[in-house]
Design an enzyme around this catalytic site. Structure first.
Site, PDB file in Angstrom:
ATOM      1  N   LYS A 244      87.193  31.596 -76.301  1.00  0.00           N
ATOM      2  CA  LYS A 244      86.496  31.472 -74.999  1.00  0.00           C
ATOM      3  C   LYS A 244      85.893  30.077 -74.854  1.00  0.00           C
ATOM      4  CE  LYS A 244      82.437  33.409 -72.537  1.00  0.00           C
ATOM      5  NZ  LYS A 244      81.434  34.500 -72.492  1.00  0.00           N
ATOM      6  N   ASP A 249      77.401  28.882 -69.017  1.00  0.00           N
ATOM      7  CA  ASP A 249      77.411  30.186 -68.351  1.00  0.00           C
ATOM      8  C   ASP A 249      76.066  30.413 -67.674  1.00  0.00           C
ATOM      9  OD1 ASP A 249      77.808  32.750 -67.509  1.00  0.00           O
ATOM     10  OD2 ASP A 249      77.818  33.663 -69.501  1.00  0.00           O
ATOM     11  N   LYS A 256      71.606  34.325 -64.752  1.00  0.00           N
ATOM     12  CA  LYS A 256      70.883  34.684 -65.971  1.00  0.00           C
ATOM     13  C   LYS A 256      69.406  34.356 -65.814  1.00  0.00           C
ATOM     14  CE  LYS A 256      74.505  34.262 -69.442  1.00  0.00           C
ATOM     15  NZ  LYS A 256      74.493  35.681 -69.840  1.00  0.00           N
ATOM     16  N   ASP A 267      78.465  28.787 -74.943  1.00  0.00           N
ATOM     17  CA  ASP A 267      79.437  29.787 -74.509  1.00  0.00           C
ATOM     18  C   ASP A 267      80.897  29.329 -74.649  1.00  0.00           C
ATOM     19  OD1 ASP A 267      79.579  32.421 -73.793  1.00  0.00           O
ATOM     20  OD2 ASP A 267      79.572  32.063 -71.633  1.00  0.00           O
ATOM     21  N   ASP A 326      78.488  37.667 -64.283  1.00  0.00           N
ATOM     22  CA  ASP A 326      78.092  37.215 -65.625  1.00  0.00           C
ATOM     23  C   ASP A 326      79.024  37.777 -66.707  1.00  0.00           C
ATOM     24  OD1 ASP A 326      76.659  35.902 -67.522  1.00  0.00           O
ATOM     25  OD2 ASP A 326      74.924  37.250 -67.487  1.00  0.00           O
ATOM     26  N   GLU A 328      82.017  37.106 -67.269  1.00  0.00           N
ATOM     27  CA  GLU A 328      83.094  36.177 -66.915  1.00  0.00           C
ATOM     28  C   GLU A 328      84.049  35.904 -68.070  1.00  0.00           C
ATOM     29  OE1 GLU A 328      80.278  35.229 -68.086  1.00  0.00           O
ATOM     30  OE2 GLU A 328      80.941  33.772 -69.570  1.00  0.00           O
ATOM     31  N   ARG A 330      85.455  37.773 -70.273  1.00  0.00           N
ATOM     32  CA  ARG A 330      86.598  38.697 -70.350  1.00  0.00           C
ATOM     33  C   ARG A 330      87.668  38.347 -69.318  1.00  0.00           C
ATOM     34  NH1 ARG A 330      82.587  43.629 -69.489  1.00  0.00           N
ATOM     35  NH2 ARG A 330      81.327  42.145 -70.656  1.00  0.00           N
TER      36      ARG A 330
HETATM   37  N1  BES Z   1      78.038  34.436 -72.486  1.00  0.00           N
HETATM   38  C1  BES Z   1      77.462  35.716 -72.289  1.00  0.00           C
HETATM   39  C2  BES Z   1      77.169  36.443 -73.598  1.00  0.00           C
HETATM   40  C3  BES Z   1      76.167  35.815 -74.507  1.00  0.00           C
HETATM   41  C4  BES Z   1      74.824  36.115 -74.376  1.00  0.00           C
HETATM   42  C5  BES Z   1      76.574  34.995 -75.527  1.00  0.00           C
HETATM   43  C6  BES Z   1      73.904  35.559 -75.246  1.00  0.00           C
HETATM   44  C7  BES Z   1      75.672  34.431 -76.369  1.00  0.00           C
HETATM   45  C8  BES Z   1      74.327  34.727 -76.249  1.00  0.00           C
HETATM   46  C9  BES Z   1      78.409  36.610 -71.492  1.00  0.00           C
HETATM   47  O1  BES Z   1      79.208  35.975 -70.585  1.00  0.00           O
HETATM   48  C10 BES Z   1      77.510  37.552 -70.755  1.00  0.00           C
HETATM   49  O2  BES Z   1      76.811  37.118 -69.898  1.00  0.00           O
HETATM   50  N2  BES Z   1      77.518  38.802 -71.164  1.00  0.00           N
HETATM   51  C11 BES Z   1      76.683  39.776 -70.579  1.00  0.00           C
HETATM   52  C12 BES Z   1      77.638  40.790 -70.091  1.00  0.00           C
HETATM   53  C13 BES Z   1      77.132  41.692 -69.070  1.00  0.00           C
HETATM   54  C14 BES Z   1      76.845  41.053 -67.740  1.00  0.00           C
HETATM   55  C15 BES Z   1      78.203  42.694 -68.865  1.00  0.00           C
HETATM   56  C16 BES Z   1      75.789  40.377 -71.668  1.00  0.00           C
HETATM   57  O3  BES Z   1      76.243  40.697 -72.739  1.00  0.00           O
HETATM   58  O4  BES Z   1      74.605  40.486 -71.425  1.00  0.00           O
HETATM   59 ZN    ZN Z   2      79.671  33.976 -71.075  1.00  0.00          ZN
HETATM   60 ZN    ZN Z   3      78.224  35.641 -68.715  1.00  0.00          ZN
END
Ligand code: BES
Ligand code: ZN
Ligand code: ZN
Length: 476
Positions: A244, A249, A256, A267, A326, A328, A330
């Site tokens: 990725k 992000d 966020k 990210d 968020d 994104e 996937r």
């Molecule tokens: N990049 C984030 C995941 C992340 C969070 C990585 C903290 C490293 C540290 C990802 O894109 C994301 O935002 N995931 C969300 C998913 C949710 C919206 C389904 C998450 O896990 O909170």
């Molecule tokens: Zn992300």
């Molecule tokens: Zn995200």
């Protein structure tokens, strides 16, 4: 750092690092200055050579650091790495430029630990710290003929790990899409890998709807980078690594909040790990065909950004309803995975800071391991154990597959009903729709790529978790 190997300890150079096991205390057979020193510390201070205990002194013959190693049978590679880190920090505190390592088992891991602690997070400070003295020369006393190549291998692994950490620590105004492409091209050039980079026009032509939508809020264009290494036999199916590469992000319109957004330059950790693997794989002589695929985007907000409720047509042809911008990672991985399946791989491993949820489940010491092939996951788990970049297998429940079905499209990218619960598992359930019948393993480094609680040999920020794991897994 220069490495010398001597068969016997002469008039030793610089600081002397000596390991002592509990079993050795009864019969010390070190150079006399060391034995005398240890005996005195046993008598006066009750030194018992407990694992991780350190003694240091200035003797007439030079500086000595004694490393307590505990019991011989408990001394693992992991402990050696940690002890190396402790020892190196002590050497730095004593301002030693040259050190001599005497009788430490698991020498290459010990050395790896020494080197890993030298990582400096101050790459963007205009003035370098004046008072840090780094070790410049390390002498080893050993008769092992294979040691030199093992130590060189440790040094190469650490260099690659530092490179990944540098990339992951770099903010997105510095590591932008052009820089990311330059890094990949530089690695390809140095190692004579084949490289293909799809630009915006090509991505549109290929109809990579996931990658394009996630990047649509950015003023920079998206790229899909593909690196190919032919270290194996012609015709052997390649191992494919998909990483990725979200340079930042923000979450998009599902913005966020404070305390979640600040470190989102991490990210691209999966992509940075794949680049790290490619930076060193050939130098380590890996005999395998390997392909690395990195979708590079920025998840931003603007009038052109994608929205919750949008319906995307992915590269595979499947349609996806956006329920959360968020989620994104996937979406870009889905297109990259579809591309991977067309290359007839032996297997695919994706690595991504995919969810924060994996950090809630496993903390920052275990990455999540998911996928559709138990043998592959076992091999990833084992490799992780060997290099102390741990992974823990997690399940994908059938109900979660169901929850990602949409009323208006084939899939949705997030289940509003159950939200973040089991988020890591649902993210993997989404990806699974894009791997066809390929063997697939997935490493979620959302909790481990970046830390505020570093291990003995880590620093704050990027950890490189996954880099040494993947190299070990691939067979170096
Ligand atoms: N990049 C984030 C995941 C992340 C969070 C990585 C903290 C490293 C540290 C990802 O894109 C994301 O935002 N995931 C969300 C998913 C949710 C919206 C389904 C998450 O896990 O909170
Ligand atoms: Zn992300
Ligand atoms: Zn995200």
């Amino acid at each position: 750092m220069k490495i010398n190997i001597h068969k016997k300890l002469g008039s030793h150079n610089g600081l002397l690092l000596v390991s002592v096991f509990e079993e050795d205390l009864a019969k010390l057979s070190y150079p006399s200055a060391v034995s005398e020193f240890v005996r005195a510390r046993m008598k006066e201070d009750g030194f018992k050579a407990e694992k991780g205990s350190l003694l240091s002194t200035y003797e007439k013959s030079g500086k000595i650091v004694v490393l307590g190693c505990g019991k011989k049978k408990d001394f693992t590679e992991k402990l050696a790495r940690e002890l190396g880190a402790k020892a190196a920090k002590q050497c730095r505190a004593l301002k030693a430029k040259e050190v001599t390592v005497l009788s430490v088992p698991h020498t290459s891991e010990f050395f790896e630990g020494m080197l890993l602690t030298q990582y400096d997070i101050g790459q963007f400070k205009s003035e370098k710290k004046k008072d840090t003295v780094n070790i410049e020369i390390v002498n080893f006393v050993s008769e092992d003929k294979g040691l030199e190549s093992e130590l060189k291998k440790s040094a190469m692994l650490v260099e690659a790990s530092n490179y990944t950490k540098d990339l992951v620590n770099m903010p997105a105004n510095i590591l932008d899409v052009d820089r990311m492409e330059r890094e990949a091209r530089q690695i390809a050039k140095e190692n004579r890998y084949k490289i293909t980079v799809f630009n915006d026009k090509q991505l549109r032509k290929l109809k990579m709807g996931g990658i394009l939508a996630v990047n649509s809020g950015s003023r920079n264009t998206a790229k899909l980078m593909i690196l190919e290494y032919s270290g194996g036999k012609r015709g052997d199916k390649p191992a494919i690594l998909v990483g990725k590469g979200v340079l930042f992000d923000t979450g998009g319109y599902n913005l966020k909040p404070v305390n979640s957004i600040e470190t989102m330059q991490q990210d691209m950790g999966g992509g940075g790990t794949v680049l790290g693997v490619f930076s060193v794989m050939k130098k380590l002589g890996l005999k395998r065909n390997v392909i690395g695929i990195i979708p590079v985007v920025e998840n931003m907000i603007s009038e052109s950004a994608y929205r919750p409720s949008d319906i995307l047509t992915m590269y595979s042809g499947k349609t996806v309803e956006i329920t959360n911008t968020d989620a994104e990672g996937r979406l870009i991985l889905a297109d990259a995975l579809t591309y991977a399946t067309k290359m007839k791989p032996e297997f695919i491993v994706s690595i991504a800071t995919l969810t924060g949820a994996v950090g809630v489940a496993l903390g920052d010491r275990y990455a999540g391991l998911l996928g559709n092939d138990h043998k592959l996951l076992d091999a990833l788990e084992k490799a992780g154990e060997e290099v102390d970049e741990l992974g823990w297998k997690l399940p994908i429940h059938d109900d979660y597959r169901e929850k990602l079905k949409s009323k208006v499209a084939d899939l949705k990218n997030y289940d509003l009903g159950t939200g973040r619960y089991g988020g890591c598992l649902k993210a993997a359930a989404f990806l699974e729709n894009f791997v066809g019948d390929c063997k697939w393993g997935h490493i979620d480094i959302g909790g481990t790529a970046f830390t505020s609680d570093p291990k003995e040999y880590q620093a704050m920020g990027a950890t490189g978790h996954g880099l040494r794991l993947l190299l070990k897994f691939l067979g170096v």
